[in-house]
Design a protein around this motif. Structure first.
Motif, short mmCIF file in Angstrom:
data_model
loop_
_atom_site.label_atom_id
_atom_site.label_comp_id
_atom_site.label_asym_id
_atom_site.label_seq_id
_atom_site.Cartn_x
_atom_site.Cartn_y
_atom_site.Cartn_z
N THR A 37 -23.58 -23.80 -10.80
CA THR A 37 -23.98 -22.51 -11.22
C THR A 37 -24.00 -21.64 -10.04
O THR A 37 -23.72 -20.27 -9.99
CB THR A 37 -24.88 -22.50 -12.13
N ASN A 38 -24.61 -22.18 -8.96
CA ASN A 38 -24.86 -21.30 -7.62
C ASN A 38 -23.58 -20.88 -7.09
O ASN A 38 -23.42 -19.74 -6.61
CB ASN A 38 -25.63 -22.07 -6.64
N GLU A 41 -22.14 -18.04 -8.99
CA GLU A 41 -23.04 -16.91 -8.99
C GLU A 41 -22.63 -16.04 -7.85
O GLU A 41 -22.60 -15.05 -7.65
CB GLU A 41 -24.64 -17.30 -8.94
N SER A 51 -26.52 -10.19 -8.97
CA SER A 51 -26.49 -11.85 -9.42
C SER A 51 -26.34 -11.42 -10.91
O SER A 51 -26.92 -10.41 -11.63
CB SER A 51 -27.85 -12.40 -9.21
N ARG A 53 -27.93 -13.78 -12.80
CA ARG A 53 -29.15 -14.52 -13.00
C ARG A 53 -30.38 -14.12 -12.67
O ARG A 53 -31.54 -14.28 -13.36
CB ARG A 53 -28.99 -15.96 -12.39
N THR A 54 -30.57 -13.08 -11.79
CA THR A 54 -31.77 -12.45 -11.37
C THR A 54 -31.66 -11.11 -10.70
O THR A 54 -30.36 -10.76 -10.47
CB THR A 54 -32.45 -13.32 -10.08
N CYS A 118 -20.82 -17.70 -19.84
CA CYS A 118 -21.62 -18.64 -20.02
C CYS A 118 -22.48 -18.94 -21.27
O CYS A 118 -22.22 -18.07 -22.00
CB CYS A 118 -22.99 -18.33 -18.39
N GLU A 120 -25.16 -18.35 -22.33
CA GLU A 120 -25.88 -17.00 -22.99
C GLU A 120 -25.06 -16.20 -23.66
O GLU A 120 -25.63 -15.55 -24.75
CB GLU A 120 -26.62 -16.34 -21.88
#
Length: 368
Positions: A37-38, A41, A51, A53-54, A118, A120
């Motif tokens: 996933t990194n 990202e 990102s 994610r954050t 993804c 989510e």
């Protein structure tokens, strides 16, 4: 549009990597928490400048490092290009396009276009309005620079108006003398943004219906509806002057309620979209399987609208969604990959036919 190569330094758990991708399907496989996933990202970060994610950029810098860098080589319909993003602890991002410094992050949005899917996103239908607004904002920002510019301006105006509202709890004089100015400006941007969203949903709905019918048959009919933050808003948003008047009227009519709430209660930050199934709310009445099929159809529709507007398909990033889908939906998604570049993460690659295999372990990547 295709992603050709990415070079990464000190991003998340990836100390140093250079990964080449092929046309068609690319499969990143390996155990959990290894860096799959990194990598997605990092690709998405180069496309959007942020990102998925954050909201804290420094979290992406590898532990113990002072900076990180992502350099993406890609090909669009015209030429080969590069986007490079560098981050240092405590400093602003440094962004280059084809070795030319870019002053604003927003200037690279839409240069390299992706559709991220993804786990989510499978909750897109049943989650709150913020998830659906975010879906529209990301899709539209990659298609229309004017949309992103207007959205940024709207958010700045909203922040200033909310500060004014909170200050009015103690002293209304400044609020009463300036609220009309802020409301007029906010309504102007809201009218433009809502028209883009309305048009996007009408176009996305066509592709969503096709995808959903291919998965579920013709018996169930989905529709997509743009919902304003008040029943006083028009049903359609093509008449931008009428829409602006409607937003402005709301923003000027309920000041006591807004001061009591401490925030602006009407505007595109409160608007929503609703997916209907057989003229009933899918969020309330559809089964979990139906909701997942609708979410999948909406993400695939995002790619189709992008191809229609821009004349070339975006790169699809699928983050571990195959494990969340049943066999029928996995088979359908596999069939929709033809003619697209897709980068997939999975713990277990069996069942995904063809493609370049890349094994991921402890932030390293080995083609096989």
């Amino acid at each position: 549009m295709e992603c050709n190569r990415i070079r990464i330094r000190d991003f998340r758990n990836i100390e140093s990597a250079c990964i080449d991708f092929q046309s068609g399907v690319n499969i990143l496989f390996g155990e959990n928490a290894q860096g799959k996933t990194n990598l997605l990202e990092a690709i998405s970060f180069a496309a959007l400048g942020k990102s998925f994610r954050t909201s804290h950029d420094e979290e992406m810098i590898r532990f113990g490092a002072e900076s990180c860098e992502v350099s993406l080589d890609f090909t669009d319909s015209a030429r080969q290009q590069n986007i490079t993003v560098r981050m240092m602890v405590g400093k602003r991002k440094h962004i280059e396009q084809n070795k030319v410094k870019i002053g604003r992050v927003s200037d690279i949005v839409g240069v390299f276009r992706t559709v991220l899917f993804c786990p989510e996103h499978l909750s897109l239908i049943k989650e709150g309005p913020g998830e659906r607004r975010n879906y529209m904002d990301i899709a539209l920002s990659q298609l229309y620079p004017v949309y992103l510019k207007s959205l940024q301006k709207y958010n700045q105006l909203l922040k200033q108006r909310n500060q004014l509202i909170r200050a009015a709890e103690e002293d209304r004089r400044t609020f009463d003398s300036t609220v009309e100015f802020w409301s007029v400006q906010l309504a102007k941007e809201a009218a433009l943004i809502s028209r883009y969203r309305y048009r996007y949903l009408k176009e996305a709905e066509k592709h969503m219906k096709i995808c959903f019918a291919e998965m579920m048959g013709e018996r169930e009919k989905p529709t997509a509806v743009y919902l304003g933050s008040s029943k006083q808003m028009p049903e359609e948003y093509e008449d931008i002057e009428r829409t602006e008047v409607a937003y402005r009227t709301l923003l000027m009519a309920h000041h006591d309620r807004e001061i009591g709430a401490g925030s602006t209660l009407w505007g595109i930050h409160k608007d929503d979209m609703e997916i209907m199934l057989n003229e009933k709310s899918a969020r309330q009445f559809a089964s979990q399987g139906q909701q997942r099929s609708l979410a999948l159809a909406m993400k695939l529709a995002e790619g189709e609208v992008c191809a229609t507007v821009c004349g070339e398909k975006p790169v699809f990033l699928f983050d571990d969604v195959f494990s969340e889908l049943d066999s029928a939906r996995r088979a359908y998604l596999s069939g929709k990959m033809e003619g697209r570049q897709v980068i997939i993460t999975t713990c277990e690659p069996s069942g995904i036919v063809g493609g370049k295999m890349i094994h991921v372990k402890k932030g390293t990547f080995q083609s096989s």
